[in-house]
Design a protein around this motif. Structure first.
Motif, short mmCIF file in Angstrom:
data_model
loop_
_atom_site.label_atom_id
_atom_site.label_comp_id
_atom_site.label_asym_id
_atom_site.label_seq_id
_atom_site.Cartn_x
_atom_site.Cartn_y
_atom_site.Cartn_z
N ARG A 17 0.81 -1.22 0.00
CA ARG A 17 0.00 0.00 0.00
C ARG A 17 0.85 1.27 0.00
O ARG A 17 0.31 2.38 -0.04
CB ARG A 17 -0.91 0.03 1.25
N ALA A 18 2.16 1.12 0.08
CA ALA A 18 3.01 2.29 0.32
C ALA A 18 3.19 3.17 -0.93
O ALA A 18 3.42 4.37 -0.81
CB ALA A 18 4.37 1.84 0.85
N TYR A 19 3.12 2.57 -2.11
CA TYR A 19 3.39 3.33 -3.34
C TYR A 19 2.30 3.01 -4.36
O TYR A 19 2.38 2.01 -5.06
CB TYR A 19 4.78 2.98 -3.88
N LEU A 20 1.28 3.85 -4.39
CA LEU A 20 0.11 3.62 -5.26
C LEU A 20 -0.09 4.84 -6.16
O LEU A 20 -1.01 5.63 -5.94
CB LEU A 20 -1.14 3.36 -4.41
N PRO A 21 0.76 5.00 -7.18
CA PRO A 21 0.63 6.18 -8.02
C PRO A 21 -0.74 6.25 -8.70
O PRO A 21 -1.29 5.22 -9.10
CB PRO A 21 1.75 6.01 -9.06
N PHE A 22 -1.27 7.45 -8.82
CA PHE A 22 -2.55 7.75 -9.48
C PHE A 22 -3.75 7.16 -8.74
O PHE A 22 -4.86 7.15 -9.26
CB PHE A 22 -2.56 7.28 -10.95
N ASP A 23 -3.52 6.61 -7.56
CA ASP A 23 -4.61 6.01 -6.80
C ASP A 23 -5.17 7.02 -5.79
O ASP A 23 -4.45 7.91 -5.34
CB ASP A 23 -4.09 4.76 -6.07
N ALA A 24 -6.43 6.82 -5.44
CA ALA A 24 -7.04 7.71 -4.45
C ALA A 24 -6.33 7.62 -3.10
O ALA A 24 -6.39 8.55 -2.30
CB ALA A 24 -8.52 7.36 -4.29
N SER A 25 -5.64 6.48 -2.86
CA SER A 25 -4.91 6.31 -1.59
C SER A 25 -3.43 6.64 -1.72
O SER A 25 -2.65 6.27 -0.83
CB SER A 25 -5.04 4.87 -1.09
N ALA A 26 -3.03 7.29 -2.80
CA ALA A 26 -1.60 7.59 -3.00
C ALA A 26 -1.05 8.36 -1.80
O ALA A 26 -1.69 9.29 -1.30
CB ALA A 26 -1.39 8.38 -4.28
N SER A 27 0.14 7.95 -1.36
CA SER A 27 0.69 8.53 -0.13
C SER A 27 2.15 8.93 -0.31
O SER A 27 2.91 8.96 0.64
CB SER A 27 0.59 7.49 0.99
N GLY A 28 2.54 9.19 -1.54
CA GLY A 28 3.95 9.46 -1.80
C GLY A 28 4.60 8.25 -2.44
O GLY A 28 3.91 7.33 -2.88
N PHE A 29 5.92 8.25 -2.47
CA PHE A 29 6.61 7.14 -3.14
C PHE A 29 7.55 6.41 -2.21
O PHE A 29 7.93 6.90 -1.15
CB PHE A 29 7.35 7.62 -4.39
N VAL A 30 7.91 5.21 -2.64
CA VAL A 30 8.85 4.38 -1.91
C VAL A 30 10.21 4.52 -2.58
O VAL A 30 10.31 4.49 -3.81
CB VAL A 30 8.35 2.91 -1.95
N PRO A 31 11.28 4.70 -1.81
CA PRO A 31 12.60 4.78 -2.43
C PRO A 31 13.09 3.39 -2.83
O PRO A 31 12.74 2.40 -2.19
CB PRO A 31 13.48 5.37 -1.33
N GLY A 32 13.89 3.33 -3.86
CA GLY A 32 14.46 2.06 -4.28
C GLY A 32 15.90 2.23 -4.70
O GLY A 32 16.41 3.35 -4.77
#
Lengths: 420, 100
Positions: A224-239
């Protein structure tokens, strides 16, 4: 000159003849592509250090990378992990192309990489020695391991490539800018450019530096941490990780009878206006300039590999730019980077490789994770499963912190597009 | 390559405070070893350059020896030795000057 800074040139587009991947989705292009099609995520709780106590605890780590096996012995202690990744990916890309560098003029082969963080982990280790023990404890290799160009230099030395070498530091857009620079060099006398980007900043120092952007997700569930374009988007995960590509002039590839993954049809870059100026972001304009550079029309684009920030307002800005140029929902959009997290300088290079594999296989990979589109994101985001649509042209987008914005158009091999 | 029968700094160094094996160990840890180099072989008389070690490698070697053996090596002195045998001899002379 065009606005991209590249002199208009209507010669045959340069071609990609080799690819190499070191990514959370796997080591090797084949494994990466299998993970992408299967929607197999490389995200998980950080294991490279104990993330307890840090607000961000999920990342995309490269699984099973053994530097001793992948990197020449002397370079293991002398270089940072981001260079280890690059040496492995560059060697894979070169091997894949079938080029024997010793058989080509050394000054006609160049190395161009992207770097965002430099040798962060190496640097942290030496800084610890500095403040714990004193200056004489700082290793000599700190002088060459930490800085952005370290990878370019080591790859250049390793493969005897003495043409015009450089490094692009454009945060997360750098992977595309390196390919743009590679194309420029191929037009000005180089016959082959080994190019790409890697980053490896999953250490406390690197993570804390990234936190300052405010874009990282603090969600603990890797799914759930990286959901681009989603209503629940919360930022990004580093890789961590990235990719390399062997790019050649069409003549060089033809001369060698090389396998071609695809062509670089167009490229453009821009920079967003300063905050609070009220002027819009440049992404739509950059996409248009890339299309103009490639002399193709928007309807000819078969798939867009989105930057997919995961930060809601940036997702919205990107969706709007795509809709503005292509029409709402008019082109399939995907973001396989949902499986890897954002790899900084390595991210866009890996997206370019994924786009070439997509063109080569005639498949648009899906974006694993998102399910409920964020309000206002009127794009045709490919969800749930890959689509067999046979795309012939892919647009790759990348944005970096502060306003870096780049767009690259890739064409499927052996299919000249009709000039627009 | 080195002639194993040539004057024997190796034998000399094994009885000294700083041996060729110490040098090997510190090179391995600090600068690493290329696959085509056999560092455990007869390297005493082989120029550092042929072993893949440049001035930076010798700078790293200097720092590590200084820290481990608690001696001062003036700038450039160890970097100017050409071979492992010369380096071992030099380090031992520094150690004896420091009264170890």
């Amino acid at each position: 000159m065009s606005a991209s800074g590249i002199a208009p040139h209507r010669g045959t587009p340069p071609v990609v003849t080799g690819i190499g991947v070191v990514a959370p989705t796997g080591i090797g292009a084949r494994r990466h592509w299998e993970s992408v099609l299967a929607g197999k995520s490389g995200l998980g709780r950080i294991t490279r250090f104990d993330p307890t106590g840090y607000p961000v605890r999920v990342a995309g780590e490269v699984p099973g990378f053994d530097a001793v096996r992948e990197v020449p012995g002397r370079l293991v202690p002398q270089t940072d992990r981001f260079t280890h990744f690059a040496l492995a990916a560059a060697e894979a890309a070169l091997g894949d192309s079938g080029v024997d560098p010793a058989s080509l003029p050394e000054y006609e082969m160049a190395v161009v990489t992207a770097s965002s963080s430099g040798g962060t982990e190496f640097g942290q280790h030496e800084m610890e020695r500095l403040y714990r023990n004193g200056p004489s404890w700082v290793g000599a290799y700190q002088s060459i391991a930490w800085f952005y160009a370290a990878t370019t230099g080591q790859v250049s030395i390793r493969h005897g490539m003495r043409g015009p070498c450089g490094v692009l530091c454009c945060e997360q857009a750098g992977g595309l800018d390196a390919l743009g620079q590679a194309r420029r060099l191929l037009r000005t006398g180089s016959r082959l450019v080994l190019t790409g980007g890697t980053d490896a900043s999953l250490c406390p120092y690197g993570l804390v530096a990234q936190l300052a952007s405010g874009g990282l997700s603090t969600v603990d569930d890797p799914a759930r941490a990286y959901l681009p374009f989603d209503a629940s988007a919360s930022g990004f995960v580093p890789g961590e990780g990235g990719a390399f590509l062997t790019v050649e002039s069409a003549a060089s590839a033809r001369e060698r009878g090389a396998h071609r993954y695809g062509e670089i049809l167009g490229y453009a870059a821009g920079f967003d206006p300063a905050p609070r100026t009220g002027r819009p972001p440049v992404l739509a304009a950059v996409i248009r300039r890339a299309l103009a550079d490639a002399r193709i029309g928007a309807p000819e684009v078969g798939v867009v590999f989105a930057d997919a920030s995961g930060v809601p307002e940036q997702d919205l800005a990107e969706a709007r730019a795509i809709s503005e140029v292509f029409g709402a929902g008019a082109v399939p959009v995907t973001a396989p980077k949902a499986l890897t997290g954002r790899l900084y300088a390595g991210g866009a290079a890996l997206d370019a490789v994924t786009a070439l594999l997509s063109l080569g296989h005639g498949v648009v990979p899906h974006t694993a994770g998102p399910g409920r589109p964020a309000p206002g994101c009127e794009i045709d985001l490919v969800l749930d499963r890959p689509r067999q649509t046979g795309p012939r042209t892919a647009l790759v987008l990348a944005r970096g912190y502060g306003g870096f914005t780049s767009a690259l158009l890739l064409g499927a091999a052996d299919t000249p597009l009709t000039p627009h | 390559m080195a002639d194993p029968t040539s004057p024997n700094p190796v034998t000399l160094s094994t009885t000294s405070a700083f041996t060729l094996d110490d040098l090997r160990r510190i090179l391995r840890a600090g600068a690493g070893v290329d696959e085509q180099i056999d560092l455990s072989g007869a390297i005493a008389g082989v120029p550092f350059a042929e072993l893949g070690y440049d001035s930076l490698a010798l700078l790293e070697l200097t720092g590590r020896i200084e820290r481990e053996y608690a001696i001062r090596i003036p700038d450039g002195e160890l970097e100017h030795t050409r071979t492992p045998a010369e380096a071992v001899t030099y380090v031992n002379s520094q150690l004896s000057q420091e009264g170890i």
